[in-house]
Design a protein around this motif. Structure first.
Motif, PDB file in Angstrom:
ATOM      1  N   PRO A  25       0.795  -1.228   0.000  1.00 39.71           N
ATOM      2  CA  PRO A  25       0.000   0.000   0.000  1.00 39.71           C
ATOM      3  C   PRO A  25       0.829   1.282   0.000  1.00 39.71           C
ATOM      4  CG  PRO A  25      -0.842  -1.573   1.612  1.00 39.71           C
ATOM      5  CD  PRO A  25       0.477  -2.100   1.136  1.00 39.71           C
ATOM      6  N   ASN A  26       2.089   1.204   0.442  1.00 44.41           N
ATOM      7  CA  ASN A  26       2.908   2.421   0.501  1.00 44.41           C
ATOM      8  C   ASN A  26       3.538   2.767  -0.853  1.00 44.41           C
ATOM      9  OD1 ASN A  26       4.575   0.043   0.865  1.00 44.41           O
ATOM     10  ND2 ASN A  26       6.273   1.429   1.300  1.00 44.41           N
ATOM     11  N   LEU A  27       3.332   1.926  -1.866  1.00 43.77           N
ATOM     12  CA  LEU A  27       3.882   2.185  -3.192  1.00 43.77           C
ATOM     13  C   LEU A  27       2.773   2.497  -4.189  1.00 43.77           C
ATOM     14  CD1 LEU A  27       6.562  -0.654  -3.474  1.00 43.77           C
ATOM     15  CD2 LEU A  27       6.896   1.707  -2.739  1.00 43.77           C
ATOM     16  N   SER A  28       3.015   3.496  -5.022  1.00 48.88           N
ATOM     17  CA  SER A  28       2.045   3.844  -6.063  1.00 48.88           C
ATOM     18  C   SER A  28       2.807   4.359  -7.278  1.00 48.88           C
ATOM     19  CB  SER A  28       1.066   4.918  -5.562  1.00 48.88           C
ATOM     20  OG  SER A  28       1.760   6.126  -5.274  1.00 48.88           O
ATOM     21  N   GLN A 135       5.587   6.286  -1.170  1.00 52.41           N
ATOM     22  CA  GLN A 135       6.358   6.863  -2.262  1.00 52.41           C
ATOM     23  C   GLN A 135       5.703   6.499  -3.591  1.00 52.41           C
ATOM     24  OE1 GLN A 135      10.345   5.223  -2.595  1.00 52.41           O
ATOM     25  NE2 GLN A 135       9.744   3.404  -1.459  1.00 52.41           N
ATOM     26  N   ALA A 136       5.896   7.386  -4.557  1.00 49.36           N
ATOM     27  CA  ALA A 136       5.258   7.189  -5.858  1.00 49.36           C
ATOM     28  C   ALA A 136       6.291   7.335  -6.967  1.00 49.36           C
ATOM     29  CB  ALA A 136       4.130   8.200  -6.061  1.00 49.36           C
ATOM     30  N   ALA A 137       6.246   6.429  -7.918  1.00 53.03           N
ATOM     31  CA  ALA A 137       7.094   6.526  -9.110  1.00 53.03           C
ATOM     32  C   ALA A 137       6.382   7.393 -10.141  1.00 53.03           C
ATOM     33  CB  ALA A 137       7.360   5.138  -9.680  1.00 53.03           C
ATOM     34  N   PHE A 150      11.031   8.778 -12.011  1.00 56.41           N
ATOM     35  CA  PHE A 150      11.463   9.600 -10.886  1.00 56.41           C
ATOM     36  C   PHE A 150      10.617   9.236  -9.669  1.00 56.41           C
ATOM     37  CE2 PHE A 150      11.793  11.798 -14.908  1.00 56.41           C
ATOM     38  CZ  PHE A 150      13.121  12.213 -14.943  1.00 56.41           C
ATOM     39  N   MET A 151      11.179   9.441  -8.485  1.00 54.01           N
ATOM     40  CA  MET A 151      10.481   9.068  -7.256  1.00 54.01           C
ATOM     41  C   MET A 151      10.027  10.300  -6.484  1.00 54.01           C
ATOM     42  SD  MET A 151      10.331   5.836  -7.448  1.00 54.01           S
ATOM     43  CE  MET A 151       9.561   5.591  -5.828  1.00 54.01           C
ATOM     44  N   MET A 152       8.779  10.253  -6.047  1.00 53.71           N
ATOM     45  CA  MET A 152       8.240  11.269  -5.138  1.00 53.71           C
ATOM     46  C   MET A 152       8.072  10.627  -3.765  1.00 53.71           C
ATOM     47  SD  MET A 152       5.397  13.309  -7.453  1.00 53.71           S
ATOM     48  CE  MET A 152       4.570  11.836  -8.073  1.00 53.71           C
ATOM     49  N   ASN A 153       8.677  11.239  -2.761  1.00 49.97           N
ATOM     50  CA  ASN A 153       8.620  10.693  -1.413  1.00 49.97           C
ATOM     51  C   ASN A 153       8.745  11.814  -0.386  1.00 49.97           C
ATOM     52  OD1 ASN A 153      11.429  11.304  -1.440  1.00 49.97           O
ATOM     53  ND2 ASN A 153      11.848   9.295  -2.346  1.00 49.97           N
ATOM     54  N   LYS A 154       8.904  11.438   0.854  1.00 52.34           N
ATOM     55  CA  LYS A 154       8.978  12.417   1.933  1.00 52.34           C
ATOM     56  C   LYS A 154      10.180  13.336   1.774  1.00 52.34           C
ATOM     57  CE  LYS A 154       8.821  12.784   6.980  1.00 52.34           C
ATOM     58  NZ  LYS A 154       8.793  12.019   8.260  1.00 52.34           N
ATOM     59  N   GLU A 155      11.269  12.801   1.232  1.00 55.56           N
ATOM     60  CA  GLU A 155      12.495  13.577   1.101  1.00 55.56           C
ATOM     61  C   GLU A 155      12.328  14.786   0.183  1.00 55.56           C
ATOM     62  OE1 GLU A 155      15.648  11.020  -0.094  1.00 55.56           O
ATOM     63  OE2 GLU A 155      15.629   9.849   1.772  1.00 55.56           O
ATOM     64  N   ASN A 156      11.512  14.670  -0.847  1.00 51.40           N
ATOM     65  CA  ASN A 156      11.284  15.807  -1.744  1.00 51.40           C
ATOM     66  C   ASN A 156       9.867  16.362  -1.600  1.00 51.40           C
ATOM     67  OD1 ASN A 156       9.714  13.893  -3.137  1.00 51.40           O
ATOM     68  ND2 ASN A 156      11.305  13.509  -4.666  1.00 51.40           N
TER      69      ASN A 156
END
Length: 215
Positions: A25-28, A135-137, A150-156
């Motif tokens: 569930p944490n991946l999209s 996180q989302a690709a 590209f990855m979208m996550n808490k870091e960005n």
């Protein structure tokens, strides 16, 4: 027709790839694609569990009773969380939502707004912000461009800035650009203040300078 088939096969491949994440569930995935007519669509794919969890977190456990009501809340959830901008313009409108429910679910929007001569993309997607370590690709499919992920996550902050260059997209660091702009502004302000100080000093000296006596 050939290009349509190529994009369809690529989208099918991406769909099957994201299917491997259906148990997490944490991946999209977020797919931004240019159509043959130059218009753009965006699709978000995740496990049904992820959508259910996020809808419950935002609207409550008993917010829906039917599948149609759940779909309406999914649309509302994404509309509250997704922003797409081209060339630093306004957020593009999300039109004609289509929700598909299943073990792996998806929602697709048509994007309305100025999309011509696009060379900078800003995407922010906090659709699953209540899920830990989500996180989302992000994949951008544009005619004639290389396909990168590209990855979208808490870091960005679940936000990406992509610049089009040499028929490919490259991720930019907005903090670096903002920092550079701040330095430039400070330098310009310093030069301006120095000029004002010199002007006032010269003007003051000219006023207090003793006048030459008449002989």
């Amino acid at each position: 027709m050939k290009k349509i088939i190529q994009y369809s096969l690529l989208l099918l491949f991406l769909c099957s790839s994201t299917g491997l994440w259906a148990h997490q569930p944490n991946l999209s995935s977020t797919i931004l694609m240019e159509k043959e007519n130059g218009e753009w669509i965006i699709q978000i794919r995740a496990s049904l569990t992820a959508f259910e969890y996020e809808v419950a977190a935002r609207f409550g456990q008993d917010a829906y009773k039917t599948a149609e009501e759940f779909k309406e809340l999914v649309v509302k959830q994404i509309e509250q969380s997704l922003s797409v901008k081209f060339n630093e313009g306004e957020s593009l409108k999300l039109n004609k939502p289509q929700v598909r429910l299943g073990h792996e679910s998806s929602i697709t929007f048509e994007l309305e707004g100025k999309t011509e001569n696009m060379n900078l993309i800003e995407v922010k997607n906090t659709s699953f912000e209540h899920i830990s370590r989500n996180q989302a690709a992000l994949v951008v499919l544009k005619k004639g461009f290389a396909k990168n992920q590209f990855m979208m996550n808490k870091e960005n902050n679940h936000q990406l800035y992509l610049k089009a260059e040499d028929n490919k997209f490259e991720a930019l660091d907005p903090s670096t650009e903002k920092q550079t702009n701040v330095y430039a502004l400070v330098l310009l302000l310093g030069i301006l203040l120095t000029g004002i100080a010199i002007f006032l000093l010269v003007n003051k000296q000219s006023k207090i300078a003793p006048s030459t006596p008449n002989l």
